[in-house]
Design a protein around this motif. Structure first.
Motif, PDB file in Angstrom:
ATOM      1  N   PHE A 174      29.277  73.740  61.095  1.00 36.46           N
ATOM      2  CA  PHE A 174      27.912  73.850  61.608  1.00 36.46           C
ATOM      3  C   PHE A 174      26.897  73.463  60.539  1.00 36.46           C
ATOM      4  O   PHE A 174      25.872  72.836  60.838  1.00 36.46           O
ATOM      5  N   HIS A 175      27.168  73.825  59.304  1.00 43.94           N
ATOM      6  CA  HIS A 175      26.280  73.458  58.192  1.00 43.94           C
ATOM      7  C   HIS A 175      26.199  71.945  58.050  1.00 43.94           C
ATOM      8  O   HIS A 175      25.117  71.376  57.851  1.00 43.94           O
ATOM      9  N   ALA A 176      27.360  71.280  58.173  1.00 47.54           N
ATOM     10  CA  ALA A 176      27.384  69.817  58.067  1.00 47.54           C
ATOM     11  C   ALA A 176      26.624  69.174  59.221  1.00 47.54           C
ATOM     12  O   ALA A 176      25.884  68.199  59.025  1.00 47.54           O
ATOM     13  N   ALA A 177      26.777  69.715  60.431  1.00 47.19           N
ATOM     14  CA  ALA A 177      26.070  69.165  61.593  1.00 47.19           C
ATOM     15  C   ALA A 177      24.561  69.307  61.427  1.00 47.19           C
ATOM     16  O   ALA A 177      23.794  68.387  61.761  1.00 47.19           O
ATOM     17  N   THR A 178      24.113  70.436  60.913  1.00 49.15           N
ATOM     18  CA  THR A 178      22.684  70.641  60.694  1.00 49.15           C
ATOM     19  C   THR A 178      22.150  69.685  59.646  1.00 49.15           C
ATOM     20  O   THR A 178      21.050  69.132  59.791  1.00 49.15           O
ATOM     21  N   ALA A 179      22.939  69.473  58.581  1.00 44.39           N
ATOM     22  CA  ALA A 179      22.518  68.550  57.526  1.00 44.39           C
ATOM     23  C   ALA A 179      22.431  67.117  58.044  1.00 44.39           C
ATOM     24  O   ALA A 179      21.460  66.394  57.769  1.00 44.39           O
ATOM     25  N   ARG A 186      18.484  63.407  64.347  1.00 51.30           N
ATOM     26  CA  ARG A 186      19.215  63.392  65.616  1.00 51.30           C
ATOM     27  C   ARG A 186      20.186  64.559  65.602  1.00 51.30           C
ATOM     28  O   ARG A 186      21.013  64.673  64.702  1.00 51.30           O
ATOM     29  N   TYR A 187      20.082  65.431  66.608  1.00 52.02           N
ATOM     30  CA  TYR A 187      20.923  66.625  66.665  1.00 52.02           C
ATOM     31  C   TYR A 187      21.877  66.622  67.852  1.00 52.02           C
ATOM     32  O   TYR A 187      22.805  67.421  67.884  1.00 52.02           O
ATOM     33  N   LEU A 188      21.639  65.734  68.810  1.00 47.28           N
ATOM     34  CA  LEU A 188      22.467  65.723  70.013  1.00 47.28           C
ATOM     35  C   LEU A 188      23.936  65.481  69.672  1.00 47.28           C
ATOM     36  O   LEU A 188      24.814  66.253  70.063  1.00 47.28           O
ATOM     37  N   GLU A 189      24.212  64.409  68.960  1.00 46.52           N
ATOM     38  CA  GLU A 189      25.588  64.037  68.659  1.00 46.52           C
ATOM     39  C   GLU A 189      26.284  65.036  67.717  1.00 46.52           C
ATOM     40  O   GLU A 189      27.395  65.494  68.026  1.00 46.52           O
ATOM     41  N   PRO A 190      25.665  65.407  66.573  1.00 40.34           N
ATOM     42  CA  PRO A 190      26.385  66.326  65.677  1.00 40.34           C
ATOM     43  C   PRO A 190      26.674  67.689  66.288  1.00 40.34           C
ATOM     44  O   PRO A 190      27.781  68.216  66.139  1.00 40.34           O
ATOM     45  N   TYR A 191      25.715  68.249  67.014  1.00 44.58           N
ATOM     46  CA  TYR A 191      25.949  69.563  67.602  1.00 44.58           C
ATOM     47  C   TYR A 191      26.939  69.486  68.763  1.00 44.58           C
ATOM     48  O   TYR A 191      27.722  70.421  68.990  1.00 44.58           O
TER      49      TYR A 191
END
Length: 225
Positions: A174-179, A186-191
């Motif tokens: 989750f930390h990597a996705a937020t970074a 862009r948050y759609l793809e990582p989250y």
């Protein structure tokens, strides 16, 4: 538009997400191993012949279980240095997870031991078996199948709670996705990838635990018969 899914961006960040997944799995595995040992210690502390120790350990267990994991993480990592206890984010996370889930596993152990019929204990005492032999050959083989579902649930629970570790800077999934989301706006793809990875790992783990439970119960049935 930022609301549209971009496959090229998803594949671009996928290696970074998979690498962070290894940290998440390692955090969950180490945390669970610590919790399993701590839970055993808490259990033993509540089964001593000294009432004051039993009460103290019981109160500690109830206190830890009654406070949120996130608050405990913050206390160990941010408040600890004020008392001269400075730990890295990883060490703080592992200690906190171990203590927090150790209290729950101690209750799983206790319930499993109490699930063993009292006649088994009485028979061991009548036959003058030692305490070690009683636990190792009589009680634990019967208690283990009872404990498997609870132990498995908390393993999955630890894995699903690892995103909380990002709040103190542990480089998990989750930390990597937020970074990544903050860097690319862009948050759609990582989250979304985070959710899919958690689903891919959690579902087989839960199925594996149920299969283990059935196998152990089946083996126990053969032994009894």
């Amino acid at each position: 538009m930022n609301s549209e899914w971009k496959w090229d961006f998803a594949f671009q960040i996928l290696p970074q997400m998979l690498w962070a997944t290894l940290n998440t799995i390692m955090a969950a595995g180490i945390g669970y191993a610590i919790a399993a040992i701590v839970g055993l210690l808490f259990l033993l502390g509540q089964r001593t012949p000294y009432k004051i120790i039993n009460v103290m350990v019981r109160e500690i267990v109830e206190f830890i279980r009654s406070t949120p994991l996130l608050i405990q993480l913050f206390f160990v990592y941010f408040v600890g240095p004020q008392f001269g206890i400075t730990l890295s984010a990883w060490v703080s996370a592992m200690i906190t997870i171990g203590l927090h889930f150790g209290t729950y596993l101690s209750e799983v152990y206790r319930g499993a031991l109490e699930g063993v019929p009292k006649t088994q204990w009485e028979a061991c005492r009548a036959l003058n078996f030692t305490t070690l032999y009683t636990y190792r050959r009589i009680v634990l083989p019967q208690a283990f199948p009872i404990a498997i579902p609870g132990m498995g649930n908390y393993l999955v629970g630890i894995f699903k709670d690892t995103p909380l570790l990002s709040t103190i800077g542990v480089a998990e999934l989750f930390h990597a996705a937020t970074a990544v989301g903050g860097y690319h706006y862009r948050y759609l793809e990582p989250y979304t990838i985070v959710g899919i990875i958690f689903l891919i790992l959690s579902v087989p783990a839960a199925m594996g635990i149920r299969k283990l439970e059935r196998s152990v119960n089946k083996a126990q049935g053969k032994v009894k018969s």
